[in-house]
Design an enzyme around this catalytic site. Structure first.
Site, PDB file in Angstrom:
ATOM      1  CE  LYS A 157      -4.389  -1.441   2.027  1.00  0.00           C
ATOM      2  NZ  LYS A 157      -5.246  -1.386   3.212  1.00  0.00           N
TER       3      LYS A 157
ATOM      4  CE  LYS B  83      -5.954  -7.631  -0.231  1.00  0.00           C
ATOM      5  NZ  LYS B  83      -5.820  -7.365   1.165  1.00  0.00           N
TER       6      LYS B  83
ATOM      7  CE  LYS C  97     -15.441   0.769  -2.555  1.00  0.00           C
ATOM      8  NZ  LYS C  97     -16.442   0.643  -3.592  1.00  0.00           N
TER       9      LYS C  97
HETATM   10  P1  TYM Z   1     -10.473  -5.324   5.933  1.00  0.00           P
HETATM   11  O1  TYM Z   1     -11.390  -4.234   6.356  1.00  0.00           O
HETATM   12  O2  TYM Z   1      -9.583  -5.083   4.764  1.00  0.00           O
HETATM   13  O3  TYM Z   1     -11.282  -6.641   5.658  1.00  0.00           O
HETATM   14  C1  TYM Z   1     -12.234  -7.145   6.583  1.00  0.00           C
HETATM   15  C2  TYM Z   1     -12.206  -8.659   6.549  1.00  0.00           C
HETATM   16  O4  TYM Z   1     -12.447  -9.117   5.212  1.00  0.00           O
HETATM   17  C3  TYM Z   1     -11.414 -10.023   4.828  1.00  0.00           C
HETATM   18  N1  TYM Z   1     -11.134  -9.864   3.385  1.00  0.00           N
HETATM   19  C4  TYM Z   1     -11.117 -10.876   2.514  1.00  0.00           C
HETATM   20  N2  TYM Z   1     -11.346 -12.201   2.656  1.00  0.00           N
HETATM   21  C5  TYM Z   1     -11.292 -12.978   1.539  1.00  0.00           C
HETATM   22  N3  TYM Z   1     -11.016 -12.478   0.306  1.00  0.00           N
HETATM   23  C6  TYM Z   1     -10.775 -11.167   0.116  1.00  0.00           C
HETATM   24  N4  TYM Z   1     -10.531 -10.696  -1.108  1.00  0.00           N
HETATM   25  C7  TYM Z   1     -10.823 -10.291   1.247  1.00  0.00           C
HETATM   26  N5  TYM Z   1     -10.662  -8.953   1.419  1.00  0.00           N
HETATM   27  C8  TYM Z   1     -10.861  -8.712   2.727  1.00  0.00           C
HETATM   28  C9  TYM Z   1     -10.200  -9.615   5.650  1.00  0.00           C
HETATM   29  O5  TYM Z   1      -9.288 -10.676   5.771  1.00  0.00           O
HETATM   30  C10 TYM Z   1     -10.842  -9.229   6.965  1.00  0.00           C
HETATM   31  O6  TYM Z   1     -11.025 -10.364   7.772  1.00  0.00           O
HETATM   32  N6  TYM Z   1      -6.795  -5.003   9.304  1.00  0.00           N
HETATM   33  C11 TYM Z   1      -8.130  -5.484   9.053  1.00  0.00           C
HETATM   34  C12 TYM Z   1      -9.177  -4.923  10.004  1.00  0.00           C
HETATM   35  C13 TYM Z   1      -8.873  -5.088  11.453  1.00  0.00           C
HETATM   36  C14 TYM Z   1      -8.980  -6.287  12.201  1.00  0.00           C
HETATM   37  C15 TYM Z   1      -8.675  -5.928  13.534  1.00  0.00           C
HETATM   38  C16 TYM Z   1      -9.321  -7.606  11.870  1.00  0.00           C
HETATM   39  C17 TYM Z   1      -8.504  -4.102  12.310  1.00  0.00           C
HETATM   40  N7  TYM Z   1      -8.396  -4.590  13.555  1.00  0.00           N
HETATM   41  C18 TYM Z   1      -8.697  -6.877  14.569  1.00  0.00           C
HETATM   42  C19 TYM Z   1      -9.320  -8.549  12.912  1.00  0.00           C
HETATM   43  C20 TYM Z   1      -9.013  -8.183  14.226  1.00  0.00           C
HETATM   44  C21 TYM Z   1      -8.559  -5.072   7.664  1.00  0.00           C
HETATM   45  O7  TYM Z   1      -8.088  -4.110   7.118  1.00  0.00           O
HETATM   46  O8  TYM Z   1      -9.584  -5.801   7.181  1.00  0.00           O
END
Ligand code: TYM
Length: 326
Positions: free
Chosen positions: A111, A192, A195
């Site tokens: 990123k 992957k 967004k």
């Molecule tokens: P984020 O907001 O990008 O995504 C939220 C959840 O969706 C899953 N995900 C996917 N799974 C399968 N295929 C994909 N293409 C895909 N894109 C997204 C992510 O793995 C995630 O589970 N850092 C995290 C948010 C976060 C978090 C936390 C998660 C902040 N604090 C504490 C768990 C525990 C994030 O940016 O997810």
């Protein structure tokens, strides 16, 4: 009962990766665990975002999660910035994690790593995430495959803190689903679905109307040999479609290929299954949008409950490192 915590960024329309990789599994966790789910608005500040848009998307993410089946009677749903302990614990953990560890995070490299103009928050992002998890003594963290490395770091930081200051944190494990852990972009199936960095045509939103789903799936990239087969390395586009079909229908995606002779038929089945899987959620979302004050009440109650757990964990950590009590 195991404690579960997970989080999601309020980064606009949530997509199929978020749904199959995470949110759908959270709905099941509510029945078997003491579950906490967090809309991580502070994490969204690591990239440029308009203040009004952030506010709107935070509330919108709550509507989507409730529409997907999170039930405030069975889980705690809250907004990260409403619980101050997340930022407080982050500092203690920033004084535990190392530059070398954070530099190795692939999401940071993807990123914006290497640019001088990159925000410091993007670099320290995984430490805030570790605080999110450790504050709740989470045993399990249900996430998609892309968060695996962040979970490893969280375990590393927690272990080091415990070693240095005495047992303070529970060491969490990632729970990654068998199907849907890595939903790929329909236009670039080697990447992957995302967004922030995916293609609009290759990203299917949870709220996409049926015609939009049909259009995007129809245009999904496949290949030229015309053979429907499960082959992640050789046929990433077709494999992604099979994987979506498996995720939407609950069938084993590796054996679904036998049922389809042509790409057109497979794509028809995928659109149909996605439309059917998302329809109830889309209907509930419309109802929630009509009662936003009810949603705000749910978030307020959620942050009260989350704060009571998080503030006592923070105090435990502050005591451990030697901060004088006020
Ligand atoms: P984020 O907001 O990008 O995504 C939220 C959840 O969706 C899953 N995900 C996917 N799974 C399968 N295929 C994909 N293409 C895909 N894109 C997204 C992510 O793995 C995630 O589970 N850092 C995290 C948010 C976060 C978090 C936390 C998660 C902040 N604090 C504490 C768990 C525990 C994030 O940016 O997810």
């Amino acid at each position: 009962m195991a404690r579960v915590l997970s989080g999601i960024q309020p980064s606009g329309d949530l997509h199929l990766g978020n749904y199959f990789g995470a949110v759908r599994n959270w709905v099941q966790d509510q029945d078997v665990a003491d579950a906490y789910f967090c809309i991580v608005d502070l994490h969204a500040l690591t990239l440029s975002i308009d203040p009004e848009v952030l506010r709107r998307q935070t509330l919108d993410a709550a509507c989507v999660l409730l529409a997907a089946g999170l039930d405030p009677q069975r889980c705690t749903l809250f907004v990260q910035s409403h619980v101050p302990a997340h930022q407080q614990l982050t500092w203690l953990l920033e004084c535990t994690a190392t530059m070398g560890e954070l530099r190795r995070m692939t999401q940071f490299k993807d990123k914006g790593g290497g640019q001088e103009s990159v925000r410091v928050g993007l670099f320290t992002y995984p430490v805030l995430m570790a605080a999110d998890i450790l504050l709740y003594d989470a045993d399990q963290v249900p996430v998609g495959d892309d968060q695996r490395q962040h979970l490893e770091l969280t375990r590393e930081i927690a272990g080091r803190f415990n070693h240095r200051y005495g047992e303070t944190f529970t060491i969490p494990s990632a729970t990654i689903p068998k199907v849907g852990a890595r939903v790929m972009d329909l236009q670039a199936p080697e990447r992957k679905m995302s967004k922030s960095s995916g293609s609009p045509l290759g990203t299917v939103g949870i709220m996409d109307p049926p015609a939009e789903i049909i259009r995007k799936v129809k245009k999904a990239v496949t290949d030229t040999d015309g053979i429907v087969a499960w082959d992640p390395a050789g046929k990433p586009g077709v494999t992604n479609l099979l994987s979506l079909l498996g995720a939407a229908t609950g069938q084993d995606p590796t054996t679904l290929a036998e049922d389809y002779q042509r790409y057109g038929d497979l794509k028809g089945a995928v659109s149909e299954a996605l439309i059917e899987a998302l329809a109830p959620l889309q209907a509930r979302y419309a109802e929630l949008q009509a009662d936003l004050s009810g949603v705000i009440d749910i978030l307020r109650a959620g942050s009260d409950q989350a704060s009571s757990v998080a503030s006592s964990t923070y105090l435990r950590a502050a005591d451990a490192v030697g901060l004088l009590r006020p």
